[in-house]
Motif scaffolding. Structure first.
Motif, PDB file in Angstrom:
ATOM      1  N   TYR A  50     206.165  61.842  79.332  1.00  0.00           N
ATOM      2  CA  TYR A  50     206.811  62.294  80.558  1.00  0.00           C
ATOM      3  C   TYR A  50     205.852  63.182  81.348  1.00  0.00           C
ATOM      4  N   PHE A  51     205.760  62.922  82.652  1.00  0.00           N
ATOM      5  CA  PHE A  51     204.961  63.761  83.541  1.00  0.00           C
ATOM      6  C   PHE A  51     205.852  64.264  84.666  1.00  0.00           C
ATOM      7  N   GLY A  52     205.976  65.593  84.756  1.00  0.00           N
ATOM      8  CA  GLY A  52     206.674  66.211  85.867  1.00  0.00           C
ATOM      9  C   GLY A  52     205.645  66.669  86.883  1.00  0.00           C
ATOM     10  N   LEU A  53     205.564  65.966  88.002  1.00  0.00           N
ATOM     11  CA  LEU A  53     204.569  66.274  89.029  1.00  0.00           C
ATOM     12  C   LEU A  53     205.177  67.181  90.095  1.00  0.00           C
ATOM     13  N   PRO A  54     204.370  68.037  90.704  1.00  0.00           N
ATOM     14  CA  PRO A  54     204.888  68.872  91.796  1.00  0.00           C
ATOM     15  C   PRO A  54     205.373  68.012  92.954  1.00  0.00           C
ATOM     16  N   GLY A  55     206.217  68.583  93.789  1.00  0.00           N
ATOM     17  CA  GLY A  55     206.797  67.828  94.886  1.00  0.00           C
ATOM     18  C   GLY A  55     205.907  67.698  96.100  1.00  0.00           C
ATOM     19  N   ASN A  56     204.997  68.652  96.345  1.00  0.00           N
ATOM     20  CA  ASN A  56     204.107  68.534  97.492  1.00  0.00           C
ATOM     21  C   ASN A  56     203.265  67.271  97.352  1.00  0.00           C
ATOM     22  N   PRO A  57     203.118  66.470  98.397  1.00  0.00           N
ATOM     23  CA  PRO A  57     202.496  65.160  98.263  1.00  0.00           C
ATOM     24  C   PRO A  57     201.087  65.175  97.679  1.00  0.00           C
ATOM     25  N   ALA A  58     200.211  66.060  98.144  1.00  0.00           N
ATOM     26  CA  ALA A  58     198.849  66.084  97.613  1.00  0.00           C
ATOM     27  C   ALA A  58     198.838  66.492  96.144  1.00  0.00           C
ATOM     28  N   ALA A  59     199.700  67.451  95.782  1.00  0.00           N
ATOM     29  CA  ALA A  59     199.779  67.879  94.388  1.00  0.00           C
ATOM     30  C   ALA A  59     200.305  66.757  93.509  1.00  0.00           C
ATOM     31  N   SER A  60     201.271  66.024  94.001  1.00  0.00           N
ATOM     32  CA  SER A  60     201.802  64.880  93.274  1.00  0.00           C
ATOM     33  C   SER A  60     200.729  63.817  93.098  1.00  0.00           C
TER      34      SER A  60
ATOM     35  N   MET B 298     199.755  68.768 103.124  1.00  0.00           N
ATOM     36  CA  MET B 298     199.159  68.019 104.227  1.00  0.00           C
ATOM     37  C   MET B 298     198.748  66.615 103.777  1.00  0.00           C
ATOM     38  N   VAL B 299     199.267  65.613 104.498  1.00  0.00           N
ATOM     39  CA  VAL B 299     198.973  64.220 104.153  1.00  0.00           C
ATOM     40  C   VAL B 299     198.112  63.520 105.206  1.00  0.00           C
ATOM     41  N   SER B 300     197.877  64.140 106.362  1.00  0.00           N
ATOM     42  CA  SER B 300     197.084  63.479 107.398  1.00  0.00           C
ATOM     43  C   SER B 300     195.696  63.077 106.907  1.00  0.00           C
ATOM     44  N   PRO B 301     195.012  63.869 106.031  1.00  0.00           N
ATOM     45  CA  PRO B 301     193.707  63.419 105.549  1.00  0.00           C
ATOM     46  C   PRO B 301     193.753  62.104 104.768  1.00  0.00           C
ATOM     47  N   PHE B 302     194.918  61.736 104.230  1.00  0.00           N
ATOM     48  CA  PHE B 302     195.021  60.482 103.474  1.00  0.00           C
ATOM     49  C   PHE B 302     194.725  59.268 104.341  1.00  0.00           C
ATOM     50  N   LEU B 303     194.838  59.399 105.634  1.00  0.00           N
ATOM     51  CA  LEU B 303     194.536  58.283 106.522  1.00  0.00           C
ATOM     52  C   LEU B 303     193.056  57.929 106.505  1.00  0.00           C
ATOM     53  N   GLN B 304     192.200  58.892 106.172  1.00  0.00           N
ATOM     54  CA  GLN B 304     190.761  58.644 106.211  1.00  0.00           C
ATOM     55  C   GLN B 304     190.061  58.872 104.869  1.00  0.00           C
TER      56      GLN B 304
END
Length: 410
Positions: free
Chosen positions: A299-309, A375-381
């Motif tokens: 089992y892995f409990g990941l943080p909720g913030n998108p980058a942390a997840s 912040m997820v905007s960097p995921f675009l690039q």
């Protein structure tokens, strides 16, 4: 709180101890699987000496003196086509055989002269150009030697392996089954339907679709279990239901920190799970939790913030998956840093970044400004994660640092 290396060692050990099932499938279907057995070459390839082109096969000593001014004529005694059996008789002094590409070389002969280097008058074949000894002959065992290692347990398989195994006559392969992973998201603020308008206090659920596709790319089958609002009893019921299914890993996002509604650890303890670790000296992703459920599922409990997840998925879940499939621990790539960066010592940081090949052929890496875990905007690039290690405090332009592809290599 433990270090990243300590946490990863725990994950790898837990994954290595997990008895992932295997299955035997046709060689034609192995792409996208991981090999679960060691495979040695059952035959030599080439299985016999054969011609690499159309021409005439000769004894080199018969044509070594050939030249435009010194033509040599030999007698054609046979014609050998691809698919013919190895001739029962060999080539003697003064003889040659017409041979096609892929056809077996008869005993006594050792070189092939291309057809354009000869002239023919019935069975009288005149050679006007010399070739080197062994020219255009593919030797038995030149590609594979019988008994040599071809694949090992833990090798990721692709179409290129199908070609090699088919060449060797290997009809089926034992592979690890595709890992089955259950995914749960938590948070009453999440909206799963992206076509719905947001109400006050709501956000769209980006973790669930991202995790699903990232895991599929890494060779897993994903069972999406929906979103649970901040309700301990409902979450525990969901876990018990999942344990009745045949899954290898369970992933949740959110509710693993220290807030009033962060109930994942309590729920796990209530159902008898073994907490392997909770909280790591890594950013983003500090609150990550790893446990073993009562039925042995990881089992892995990941943080909720998108980058942390995303970091938890990339560097912890992926490490467990590799270990479960007997794959080697992933090694980093290296690049020259083009953006200075400062941080507090003692923490490992995974930084959103993009690589570029310079005119000198060396790989460089730029860091994005938006490093906050929400912040997820960097995921675009971005195309990689750059690593700032625990002992680093000030990374300078020109420093060589570790980088990892954005998605785990299969």
């Amino acid at each position: 709180m433990i270090t990243y290396d300590e946490a990863k060692s725990i994950v790898v050990a837990a994954g290595s101890a997990y008895a992932l099932k295997t299955e035997v499938i046709a060689t034609a279907d192995i792409a996208g699987h991981v090999c679960a057995e060691d495979i040695d070459a059952p035959i030599s390839v080439q299985p016999f000496d054969n011609s690499a082109m159309d021409g005439f096969v000769v004894r080199y000593e018969d044509v070594v003196q050939t030249g435009e001014d010194v033509p040599i004529t030999l007698k054609r005694v046979m014609v050998i086509a691809a698919g013919d059996a190895v001739p029962d008789v060999g080539i003697k002094f003064g003889e040659c055989a017409q041979i096609m590409t892929g056809a077996p070389v008869p005993a006594g002969a050792d070189s092939v002269v291309p057809v354009e280097y000869v002239s023919m008058d019935g069975d009288e074949i005149t050679f006007t150009q010399v070739v080197s000894q062994g020219s255009h002959v593919r030797k038995a065992g030149e590609d594979f030697q019988k008994g040599e290692a071809v694949l090992k347990r833990g090798d990721a398989l692709g179409a290129q392996h199908i070609m090699a195994l088919a060449t060797l006559g290997v009809s089926e392969v034992e592979v690890f089954i595709k890992l089955r992973i259950a995914s749960i998201t938590t948070g009453k603020e999440l909206v799963d339907d992206l076509s719905m308008a947001l109400q006050s206090g709501q956000i769209y659920n980006s973790n669930e679709p991202y995790i699903k596709e990232a895991l599929k790319a890494f060779g897993a089958e994903v069972m999406s279990c929906g979103t649970v609002a901040d309700d301990l009893d409902v979450f525990q019921g969901k876990l018990k239901c999942i344990m009745n299914n045949d899954v290898d890993i369970v992933i949740s996002t959110g509710a693993v920190s220290a807030g009033a509604f962060d109930f994942v650890k309590e729920a796990l303890e209530n159902i008898g799970a073994e907490i392997l670790f909770h909280k790591v000296l890594a950013r983003p992703g500090k609150p990550i939790l790893c446990a073993r459920l009562p039925n042995g599922t990881l089992y892995f409990g990941l943080p909720g913030n998108p980058a942390a997840s995303s970091v938890g998925l990339r560097f912890f879940v992926a490490a467990a998956m590799r270990a479960m499939r007997s794959q080697e621990v992933e090694k980093p790539q290296y690049a020259k840093l083009m953006t200075p960066f400062s941080k507090k010592k003692g923490w490992r940081m995974f930084l959103k970044a993009k690589t570029e090949s310079g005119d000198d052929g060396l790989l460089s890496v730029d860091l994005f400004a938006g490093q906050a875990s929400f912040m997820v905007s960097p995921f675009l690039q971005m195309d990689c994660w750059a690593v700032a290690k625990e002992d680093d405090s000030a990374l300078k332009v020109g420093d060589i640092i570790e980088i990892y592809p954005l998605y785990a290599n299969f």
